[in-house]
Write a protein that holds these residues in place. Structure first.
Motif, short mmCIF file in Angstrom:
data_model
loop_
_atom_site.label_atom_id
_atom_site.label_comp_id
_atom_site.label_asym_id
_atom_site.label_seq_id
_atom_site.Cartn_x
_atom_site.Cartn_y
_atom_site.Cartn_z
N SER A 23 30.27 41.76 39.08
CA SER A 23 31.11 42.08 37.92
C SER A 23 30.40 41.91 36.58
O SER A 23 30.69 42.65 35.64
N ARG A 62 35.88 40.27 35.43
CA ARG A 62 35.87 41.50 34.63
C ARG A 62 36.79 41.37 33.41
O ARG A 62 36.63 42.11 32.44
N THR A 63 37.78 40.49 33.47
CA THR A 63 38.69 40.32 32.34
C THR A 63 38.10 39.44 31.24
O THR A 63 38.66 39.37 30.15
N ASN A 78 37.35 40.57 40.13
CA ASN A 78 38.35 41.15 39.23
C ASN A 78 38.71 40.20 38.09
O ASN A 78 39.00 40.64 36.97
N PHE A 79 38.68 38.90 38.36
CA PHE A 79 38.96 37.93 37.30
C PHE A 79 37.83 37.92 36.27
O PHE A 79 38.09 37.86 35.06
N LYS A 117 49.16 40.05 26.61
CA LYS A 117 48.00 40.41 25.81
C LYS A 117 47.83 39.39 24.69
O LYS A 117 48.77 38.84 24.18
N GLY A 170 46.46 37.29 32.29
CA GLY A 170 46.43 38.73 32.16
C GLY A 170 47.80 39.38 32.11
O GLY A 170 47.90 40.58 31.90
#
Length: 310
Positions: free
Chosen positions: A120, A196-197, A193-194, A309, A306
């Motif tokens: 990632s 990537r945030t 996926n975490f 916002k 997530g």
């Protein structure tokens, strides 16, 4: 002139005083009532078996056999919990389970975080294919590779201080390695996926300051993944703790079996006291509840990250 003004005033309808505007918070939200009722019903459906097990474990078997499990109790005691712990040898099995679950969880999260970081955060060629490869490993049925692993572990030698059987079979190492292999894909998928945030500017600033790949991973990215790691640690510990298949296949010594096998010691050959079995089940479930309570704050933070916002 005065009469005309009075006539005109009497014929003009009086304006009613404007009603105070109702704030949005005061408006009834009928849609939420249905959601709350549905969630309450689902929660009760999930928690009802546990409550019934706790209720049955506090009552004598003769009373429930005569009046039923849903009858009003005449006497409650903790005697079944004492008997379940002593008659099943639960203390020894607890230790065996910790020797399997704790190393498996630590190694799984450690290795999965490496792979997730490479996929990632680094510009790795074929990173998406590698992530798909780890994710696809979760789709493989466990029963498919039972026989190959059984043959393989019987042929892998280990020194005497690692295994009494001098092979991978009949040792904790076999169960630990299998759990690591099967849980790795899920952890890589979640952590990738975490990561990537996370803001890319943080790593860019670290690179400008001269930080290498190890510093970027260990001192910058990994501390930011604490909520995700806590959530995964809770789930992984629960899954590995409750596992019974791999230990039953790869361990032949009864003294090495995990806690899930101790419940079988509470079953008689001709008669089973289900209230005693319920007490043993509650005792077996206590460590996972304790782990969740200790990591609850991080677990919820990892699940809700997530969702908003900013």
């Amino acid at each position: 002139m005065t009469a005309d003004i009075r006539t005109t005033a009497s014929t003009v309808p009086r304006r009613r005083a404007a009603a105070p505007a109702r704030s949005p918070k005061s408006r009834p939200r009928r849609g939420r009532w249905g959601v709350h009722i549905f969630l309450t019903a689902v929660s009760l459906a999930f928690i009802a078996p546990l409550l019934l097990a706790v209720y049955a474990s506090l009552r004598p078997y003769e009373e429930t056999a005569q009046h039923g499990y849903l009858s009003w109790p005449k006497r409650l005691s903790l005697d079944y919990y004492r008997r379940a712990y002593t008659e099943s040898g639960m203390g020894k099995y607890f230790t065996n389970t910790l020797l399997i679950a704790v190393p498996a969880v630590i190694v799984t999260l450690f290795l999965a975080s490496f792979v997730a970081f490479a996929v990632s955060r680094l510009k790795l060629r074929g990173g998406i294919i590698l992530l798909m490869f780890f994710t696809a490993g979760n789709l493989l049925p466990q029963q498919v590779i039972v026989t190959p692993l059984y043959v393989l572990f019987n042929k892998i030698p280990l020194p005497w201080w690692m295994s009494d059987s001098l092979t991978m079979y009949d040792s904790y190492w076999a169960v630990i390695i299998v759990n690591i292999g099967f849980q790795m894909g899920f952890c890589v998928f979640v952590l990738a996926n975490f990561m990537r945030t996370l803001p890319q500017e943080i790593l860019e600033a670290a690179i400008v300051d001269g930080a290498g790949v190890w510093i970027q991973f260990w001192r910058i990215t990994l501390p930011l993944c604490r909520p995700a790691l806590a959530a995964l640690a809770t789930l992984e510990f629960t899954w590995i703790y409750n596992d019974f298949l791999w230990a039953l296949i790869f361990i032949s010594n009864p003294d090495k079996l995990p806690i899930t096998s101790s419940l079988n010691n509470l079953r008689g050959q001709f008669f089973t006291d289900y209230n005693l079995l319920a007490a043993g089940s509650v005792l077996v479930a206590l460590p996972t509840i304790l782990v969740f309570l200790l990591l609850q704050r991080h677990f919820i933070a990892g699940l809700t990250l997530g969702s908003t916002k900013g």
